[in-house]
Design a protein around this motif. Structure first.
Motif, PDB file in Angstrom:
ATOM      1  N   ILE A 164       7.678   1.405  -6.619  1.00 48.73           N
ATOM      2  CA  ILE A 164       7.669   0.119  -7.330  1.00 48.73           C
ATOM      3  C   ILE A 164       8.408  -0.933  -6.525  1.00 48.73           C
ATOM      4  O   ILE A 164       7.929  -2.064  -6.367  1.00 48.73           O
ATOM      5  CB  ILE A 164       8.282   0.282  -8.740  1.00 48.73           C
ATOM      6  N   ILE A 165       9.557  -0.570  -5.984  1.00 46.88           N
ATOM      7  CA  ILE A 165      10.324  -1.521  -5.168  1.00 46.88           C
ATOM      8  C   ILE A 165       9.541  -1.912  -3.916  1.00 46.88           C
ATOM      9  O   ILE A 165       9.472  -3.091  -3.557  1.00 46.88           O
ATOM     10  CB  ILE A 165      11.694  -0.927  -4.813  1.00 46.88           C
ATOM     11  N   GLY A 166       8.917  -0.947  -3.267  1.00 47.04           N
ATOM     12  CA  GLY A 166       8.121  -1.247  -2.082  1.00 47.04           C
ATOM     13  C   GLY A 166       6.929  -2.135  -2.379  1.00 47.04           C
ATOM     14  O   GLY A 166       6.610  -3.047  -1.616  1.00 47.04           O
ATOM     15  N   TYR A 167       6.279  -1.874  -3.498  1.00 50.13           N
ATOM     16  CA  TYR A 167       5.132  -2.685  -3.878  1.00 50.13           C
ATOM     17  C   TYR A 167       5.537  -4.125  -4.159  1.00 50.13           C
ATOM     18  O   TYR A 167       4.899  -5.066  -3.696  1.00 50.13           O
ATOM     19  CB  TYR A 167       4.444  -2.082  -5.105  1.00 50.13           C
ATOM     20  N   VAL A 168       6.615  -4.300  -4.906  1.00 49.36           N
ATOM     21  CA  VAL A 168       7.076  -5.650  -5.240  1.00 49.36           C
ATOM     22  C   VAL A 168       7.512  -6.394  -3.984  1.00 49.36           C
ATOM     23  O   VAL A 168       7.192  -7.577  -3.811  1.00 49.36           O
ATOM     24  CB  VAL A 168       8.214  -5.592  -6.285  1.00 49.36           C
ATOM     25  N   GLN A 169       8.214  -5.719  -3.092  1.00 45.74           N
ATOM     26  CA  GLN A 169       8.639  -6.361  -1.847  1.00 45.74           C
ATOM     27  C   GLN A 169       7.434  -6.734  -0.978  1.00 45.74           C
ATOM     28  O   GLN A 169       7.424  -7.782  -0.341  1.00 45.74           O
ATOM     29  CB  GLN A 169       9.582  -5.444  -1.062  1.00 45.74           C
ATOM     30  N   GLY A 170       6.422  -5.877  -0.944  1.00 47.90           N
ATOM     31  CA  GLY A 170       5.220  -6.188  -0.176  1.00 47.90           C
ATOM     32  C   GLY A 170       4.488  -7.394  -0.706  1.00 47.90           C
ATOM     33  O   GLY A 170       4.032  -8.252   0.054  1.00 47.90           O
ATOM     34  N   ILE A 171       4.358  -7.486  -2.010  1.00 42.11           N
ATOM     35  CA  ILE A 171       3.704  -8.639  -2.629  1.00 42.11           C
ATOM     36  C   ILE A 171       4.539  -9.899  -2.430  1.00 42.11           C
ATOM     37  O   ILE A 171       4.018 -10.974  -2.144  1.00 42.11           O
ATOM     38  CB  ILE A 171       3.475  -8.373  -4.142  1.00 42.11           C
ATOM     39  N   LEU A 198       0.832  -1.204   0.000  1.00 46.77           N
ATOM     40  CA  LEU A 198       0.000   0.000   0.000  1.00 46.77           C
ATOM     41  C   LEU A 198       0.869   1.257   0.000  1.00 46.77           C
ATOM     42  O   LEU A 198       0.588   2.208  -0.734  1.00 46.77           O
ATOM     43  CB  LEU A 198      -0.924   0.006   1.221  1.00 46.77           C
ATOM     44  N   ILE A 199       1.924   1.254   0.786  1.00 47.64           N
ATOM     45  CA  ILE A 199       2.839   2.389   0.809  1.00 47.64           C
ATOM     46  C   ILE A 199       3.514   2.540  -0.555  1.00 47.64           C
ATOM     47  O   ILE A 199       3.720   3.656  -1.037  1.00 47.64           O
ATOM     48  CB  ILE A 199       3.874   2.221   1.934  1.00 47.64           C
ATOM     49  N   GLY A 200       3.829   1.434  -1.194  1.00 45.43           N
ATOM     50  CA  GLY A 200       4.423   1.479  -2.527  1.00 45.43           C
ATOM     51  C   GLY A 200       3.509   2.136  -3.538  1.00 45.43           C
ATOM     52  O   GLY A 200       3.950   2.979  -4.336  1.00 45.43           O
ATOM     53  N   ILE A 201       2.247   1.771  -3.507  1.00 48.70           N
ATOM     54  CA  ILE A 201       1.275   2.386  -4.427  1.00 48.70           C
ATOM     55  C   ILE A 201       1.154   3.882  -4.143  1.00 48.70           C
ATOM     56  O   ILE A 201       1.101   4.699  -5.073  1.00 48.70           O
ATOM     57  CB  ILE A 201      -0.099   1.690  -4.307  1.00 48.70           C
ATOM     58  N   LEU A 202       1.132   4.259  -2.876  1.00 51.34           N
ATOM     59  CA  LEU A 202       1.025   5.680  -2.522  1.00 51.34           C
ATOM     60  C   LEU A 202       2.252   6.464  -2.974  1.00 51.34           C
ATOM     61  O   LEU A 202       2.132   7.621  -3.401  1.00 51.34           O
ATOM     62  CB  LEU A 202       0.809   5.831  -1.019  1.00 51.34           C
ATOM     63  N   LEU A 203       3.429   5.853  -2.906  1.00 46.42           N
ATOM     64  CA  LEU A 203       4.639   6.530  -3.380  1.00 46.42           C
ATOM     65  C   LEU A 203       4.614   6.719  -4.895  1.00 46.42           C
ATOM     66  O   LEU A 203       5.036   7.766  -5.400  1.00 46.42           O
ATOM     67  CB  LEU A 203       5.883   5.743  -2.970  1.00 46.42           C
ATOM     68  N   VAL A 204       4.114   5.736  -5.611  1.00 45.69           N
ATOM     69  CA  VAL A 204       3.997   5.873  -7.071  1.00 45.69           C
ATOM     70  C   VAL A 204       3.021   6.989  -7.417  1.00 45.69           C
ATOM     71  O   VAL A 204       3.289   7.816  -8.296  1.00 45.69           O
ATOM     72  CB  VAL A 204       3.566   4.538  -7.717  1.00 45.69           C
ATOM     73  N   ILE A 205       1.906   7.053  -6.717  1.00 45.32           N
ATOM     74  CA  ILE A 205       0.920   8.110  -6.964  1.00 45.32           C
ATOM     75  C   ILE A 205       1.500   9.472  -6.622  1.00 45.32           C
ATOM     76  O   ILE A 205       1.321  10.440  -7.370  1.00 45.32           O
ATOM     77  CB  ILE A 205      -0.376   7.824  -6.176  1.00 45.32           C
ATOM     78  N   ALA A 206       2.234   9.564  -5.502  1.00 43.48           N
ATOM     79  CA  ALA A 206       2.846  10.840  -5.112  1.00 43.48           C
ATOM     80  C   ALA A 206       3.879  11.285  -6.141  1.00 43.48           C
ATOM     81  O   ALA A 206       3.948  12.478  -6.488  1.00 43.48           O
ATOM     82  CB  ALA A 206       3.487  10.706  -3.732  1.00 43.48           C
ATOM     83  N   GLY A 207       4.675  10.356  -6.645  1.00 47.14           N
ATOM     84  CA  GLY A 207       5.658  10.705  -7.666  1.00 47.14           C
ATOM     85  C   GLY A 207       5.008  11.160  -8.956  1.00 47.14           C
ATOM     86  O   GLY A 207       5.456  12.122  -9.590  1.00 47.14           O
ATOM     87  N   THR A 208       3.936  10.497  -9.333  1.00 43.68           N
ATOM     88  CA  THR A 208       3.212  10.880 -10.546  1.00 43.68           C
ATOM     89  C   THR A 208       2.578  12.260 -10.389  1.00 43.68           C
ATOM     90  O   THR A 208       2.641  13.082 -11.307  1.00 43.68           O
ATOM     91  CB  THR A 208       2.133   9.836 -10.861  1.00 43.68           C
ATOM     92  N   LEU A 209       1.993  12.515  -9.233  1.00 45.71           N
ATOM     93  CA  LEU A 209       1.396  13.834  -8.993  1.00 45.71           C
ATOM     94  C   LEU A 209       2.453  14.934  -8.961  1.00 45.71           C
ATOM     95  O   LEU A 209       2.207  16.050  -9.426  1.00 45.71           O
ATOM     96  CB  LEU A 209       0.595  13.828  -7.698  1.00 45.71           C
ATOM     97  N   LEU A 210       3.627  14.627  -8.412  1.00 52.93           N
ATOM     98  CA  LEU A 210       4.707  15.604  -8.399  1.00 52.93           C
ATOM     99  C   LEU A 210       5.157  15.952  -9.820  1.00 52.93           C
ATOM    100  O   LEU A 210       5.334  17.128 -10.153  1.00 52.93           O
ATOM    101  CB  LEU A 210       5.889  15.070  -7.591  1.00 52.93           C
TER     102      LEU A 210
END
Length: 58
Positions: free
Chosen positions: A45-52, A7-19
């Motif tokens: 992306i790294i956080g999401y893959v590690q979480g999965i 979940l944190i990984g997805i939020l980081l991707v969204i934050a980067g895209t919004l930035l």
């Protein structure tokens, strides 16, 4: 915490895209802003893959 990593990984991707999108709209495309957005997306992306990877026992 391992379940929240994806979940944190997805939020980081969204934050980067919004930035990156905000920098484009404001015509403020310095290298620091662009690199910051890229780092957020890659970290997400790294956080999401590690979480999965850890949640499934893979």
């Amino acid at each position: 915490m391992k379940k929240n990593a994806s979940l944190i990984g997805i939020l980081l991707v969204i934050a980067g895209t919004l930035l990156l999108f905000a920098a484009y709209l404001l015509h403020y495309t310095t290298n620091y802003i662009l690199i910051g957005g890229l780092v957020l997306i890659i970290a997400g992306i790294i956080g999401y893959v590690q979480g999965i990877k850890h949640s499934n026992g893979y």
